[in-house]
Design an enzyme around this catalytic site. Sequence first.
Site, PDB file in Angstrom:
ATOM      1  CG  HIS A   1      -1.815   1.075   1.443  1.00 47.83           C
ATOM      2  ND1 HIS A   1      -2.326   1.837   0.407  1.00 47.83           N
ATOM      3  CD2 HIS A   1      -2.370   1.599   2.587  1.00 47.83           C
ATOM      4  CE1 HIS A   1      -3.132   2.754   0.904  1.00 47.83           C
ATOM      5  NE2 HIS A   1      -3.166   2.634   2.212  1.00 47.83           N
TER       6      HIS A   1
ATOM      7  CG  ASP B   1      -4.465   0.793   5.572  1.00 49.90           C
ATOM      8  OD1 ASP B   1      -3.537   0.872   6.391  1.00 49.90           O
ATOM      9  OD2 ASP B   1      -4.702   1.671   4.735  1.00 49.90           O
TER      10      ASP B   1
HETATM   11 FE1  FEO Z   1      -4.209   3.628   4.029  1.00 49.56          FE
HETATM   12 FE2  FEO Z   1      -2.395   2.853   6.915  1.00 49.56          FE
HETATM   13  O1  FEO Z   1      -2.798   3.670   5.260  1.00 49.56           O
END
Ligand code: FEO
Length: 399
Positions: free
Chosen positions: A78, A164
């Site tokens: 991510h 996440d």
């Molecule tokens: Fe969507 Fe922990 O970042």
Amino acid sequence: MKKNQLAEGIYSVGAVDWDVRDFHGYSTYKGTTYNAFLIIDEKITLVDTVKYSQKEQLLYNISQIIDPKKIDYLVVNHVELDHSGCIPDIIDLINPEKVICSPMGEKALLAHFHQEDWPFEIVKSGAEISLGARTLQFIETRMLHWPDSMFSYLKEDGILFSSDAFGQHLASTSCFDDQLPLGDIMNESAKYYANILYLFSPLIQKLLKSLAELNLDIKMIAPDHGVIWRTHKDKIIKAYDKWSKGEDSKKALIIYDTMWHSTEKMAQAIARGIEAENIPAELINLKVNHRSDVMTKILESRAVILGSPTLNNGILPRIGSFLIYMKGLKPTGKLGAAFGSFGWSGEAVGILNSMMEEMKIDLIGDGLRLKYIPTEENIAECFEYGRTLGKAINEKTEN
Ligand code: FEO
């Protein structure tokens, strides 16, 4: 086994952020962690990195196990900066053979860091990469939390690195779900879901179904925030299923702000009326409750009763700000109603109704407005209004 060890040769090497108190509008009273994972194999692999400010913690933790320059592969699950902020410095330092990311991950990395010459290895859902004795399998999870997001599954050890998803903003040096009180972890998981993932509930339902179809032998879920699920992983999967289906409890939240306490008196009487119909009613004064805690309560409550006096032909700014935040998180399947005191023009109730209609909240009636300071008769009227709401909530719900 070391305290940060998930399995033989697999370590949690991320950072604890004890101080963070705001995560773009979400109040992180308990801090957070930015988790990253080191896999020691023929190809030494780092899964995710940390926020730029925590880079030294990451490098220190890695250096307790190996020289960071020995890392061969960097997996980027991510690209949001809490996980990628130090990627440019890490890539400069370790000069990896591969930077592994989803197709959207490559686009996002280029748009963030503008480094065309990084050794990108693009992986789509189902792709696998051998690390030597172990294999990483990739599953794209678009919009959980960004278009670039993906899971990485370490097949031989049954570890799902879930980015996440399944996380909590909870700072701790304990790595695992059986090392902290489960109630605290579940509360923070619900808050995280309500404030970060709520709007993606339909996608989460699909993801849970496709994960089940993959029939992965998941022994551990290792998110990028909070504790790693090894003992209670079934509980968090079940909770995600419930939250993403919009399953809540027959309970009313009375969320209000007040100018000279008239709307507050209305709120109290309405709550008593709802309780008289055997529905728990919780009073939430926005002066003393943070929007992100209120969202957590909305996740698990059926009815949202909003109150504001009229100010300058509008509503009080605190409730306006809250409703903008709530609208973005797209709660579904809620019942709603409005109330408020006014002096002369009295637009607040109509505005609250319109805002709830925009959120596709099923309105019960047109709302209740009272002029200036409520009399005893007015308070009795509020109580009856509460009873009417309670009856409607009972009629419109089964459990
Ligand atoms: Fe969507 Fe922990 O970042």
